[in-house]
Design a protein around this motif. Structure first.
Motif, short mmCIF file in Angstrom:
data_model
loop_
_atom_site.label_atom_id
_atom_site.label_comp_id
_atom_site.label_asym_id
_atom_site.label_seq_id
_atom_site.Cartn_x
_atom_site.Cartn_y
_atom_site.Cartn_z
N CYS A 10 -3.89 -8.07 0.29
CA CYS A 10 -4.09 -7.06 -0.80
C CYS A 10 -3.30 -5.82 -1.03
CB CYS A 10 -5.53 -6.68 -0.57
SG CYS A 10 -6.56 -8.27 -0.45
N PHE A 13 -5.20 -1.83 -0.34
CA PHE A 13 -6.49 -2.09 -0.52
C PHE A 13 -7.53 -1.18 -0.81
CE2 PHE A 13 -10.20 -4.20 1.44
CZ PHE A 13 -10.77 -5.11 0.45
N SER A 16 -6.99 0.48 -3.80
CA SER A 16 -7.21 -0.42 -4.99
C SER A 16 -8.71 -0.40 -5.31
CB SER A 16 -6.78 -1.86 -4.95
OG SER A 16 -5.26 -1.77 -4.83
N ASP A 105 -8.00 -6.65 4.95
CA ASP A 105 -7.12 -7.04 3.57
C ASP A 105 -5.96 -8.10 3.69
OD1 ASP A 105 -5.53 -5.56 5.09
OD2 ASP A 105 -4.66 -4.17 3.47
N VAL A 139 -8.27 -6.59 -8.09
CA VAL A 139 -7.45 -6.28 -7.12
C VAL A 139 -6.41 -7.32 -7.01
CG1 VAL A 139 -6.93 -6.22 -4.39
CG2 VAL A 139 -9.27 -5.50 -5.21
#
Length: 423
Positions: A10, A13, A16, A105, A139
């Motif tokens: 991600c 992360f 986000s 993540d 995401v």
């Protein structure tokens, strides 16, 4: 036949996740940080706009603001991140049951058996997965696609954000050999120091070094890193929910202010030993070794460990051993910023017993049984009524940032000697 492994990462992360509810900040430099009042004043995540100013994870807030005076700081909301991580992994599980989280993540996926069903190549399926995560969660993720876990991980790092990178047997050397050796998975600080002495700066130079000499210098790690540089890794991707056996159980606290003197130290070790004891009991384990880590205000850190007289999960045993270990390793007049306490060499409680007690052991098995019964009763109360329904009196109303549900209650409490209070 080669496997098809994804590593899904991600992008930024924490940042986000925070920006999902703050779209007005999306194009501004934003960083998520710990609470400066609790001395967790470091950058935990940053968005692409902040990254462009050179802001990096784990640097202090002050240094980050020096690079980016307009940096917008947001507090961390870990429950949000955990909930979003579960949602994203649930999407992964629609494509394969071999989903292995690497962190909150990051996850590996083995989609070898899924490709015929979806009638796509690995890169096409990775692109579909990226689109699904972006559409359903907001995401973006970067996906590395390769024939093993190590190269898939390096692929997800190769291009960000929101990208798919394919490393094949034919192209991986061309793409990773120019990279610094620090980009290789599990090339830790000690290994990098050895590589620097040898003049090894890139992954390609590491691949060209004799494997046997690396093993002589770094042991098994040297051989493993040489294998990784050559694309050799047959580690399987675990199935969703599959977990490795627990090897250690620990807890750490960075204090709101520095510990100063024995009284502060005893409060801190009381809280840490209580938490470790609780976790050991919850997992049905005892530890045979205690590990202690001490960090001072200048971030100098020492680590010490010692075997325990007998396998235990008892708070008082852990506290006594930790205090003895700290007293023999540290000048008690020096300030302490952070303490970490860890139980190691774990064994199931019903099998560990009390070990081989000495003839001079002051605690007979009958006494240990009584103390264990008390600890088990306390843990049962915490399980049923909440972790703070029973709290050790000596940590109440502290100003070290050690939180308890009872700390905010009004009323006075006599100054008690930490470590010796029974729940």
């Amino acid at each position: 036949m080669d496997r098809t492994i994804f590593h899904c990462d991600c992008n930024s992360f924490y940042a986000s996740a925070e920006l999902l509810s703050r779209p007005d900040l999306r194009d501004k430099p934003v960083a998520v940080c710990g609470n400066p009042e609790n001395r967790h004043g470091i950058i935990l995540a940053k968005n692409e706009a902040a990254k462009a100013f050179g802001v990096v994870t784990a640097e202090t807030i002050g240094r980050a603001q020096g690079k980016c005076p307009g940096l917008i700081l947001l507090p961390a909301h870990h429950e949000l991140y955990a909930r979003l991580s579960r949602q994203i992994n649930a999407i992964y599980c629609r494509y394969t049951d071999q989903v292995e989280p690497f962190s909150i993540d990051e996850s590996w996926l083995d989609v070898t058996g899924s490709l015929p069903y979806f009638k796509k190549t690995g890169q096409e399926l990775a692109d579909e997965l990226r689109a699904a995560v972006r559409q359903e969660t907001g995401v973006t993720i970067s996906v590395g696609v390769s024939f093993n876990k190590v190269l898939a991980k390096m692929g997800s790092d190769y291009k960000k954000p929101d990208a798919t990178t394919l490393f094949t047997r034919e192209n991986f050397k061309e793409r990773i050999y120019p990279l610094p050796v620090s980009a290789l998975l599990f090339a830790g600080r000690a290994a990098r120091r050895v590589f620097a002495r040898l003049g090894i700066a890139t992954i390609g130079q590491l691949a060209g070094y004799p494997r046997e000499q690396l093993v002589e210098l770094l042991g098994k790690t040297g051989g493993t890193l040489w294998d990784y540089a050559h694309g050799i890794d047959d580690t399987p991707v675990k199935h969703w929910g599959e977990r490795d056996p627990i090897k250690t159980i620990g807890n750490s606290i960075t204090f709101r202010r520095n510990l100063q003197g024995l009284y502060d130290i005893r409060i801190a070790l009381t809280a840490l030993s209580d938490k470790v004891s609780s976790r050991l009991i919850r997992h049905g384990l005892k530890c045979r070794t205690l590990q202690l880590q001490i960090r001072d205000p200048d971030f100098r850190t020492i680590s010490r460990q010692r075997p325990l007289p007998h396998p235990t999960y008892l708070q008082k045993d852990l506290f006594d051993a930790a205090l003895s270990l700290l007293s023999s390793s540290w000048d008690l007049d020096k300030p302490i910023r952070m303490l970490s306490l860890t139980g190691a060499q774990l064994a199931p409680a019903e099998e560990a017993g009390w070990g081989q007690l000495s003839l001079f052991e002051p605690q007979a098995p009958e006494e240990l049984k009584k103390r264990e019964s008390l600890e088990l009763m306390v843990e049962d109360l915490r399980r049923r009524f909440g972790a703070d329904c029973v709290t050790r009196a000596s940590i109440l109303h502290n100003d070290l940032g050690i939180d308890t549900a009872l700390s905010g209650r009004k009323g006075s409490l006599e100054r008690q000697e930490p470590g010796n209070t029974e729940s």
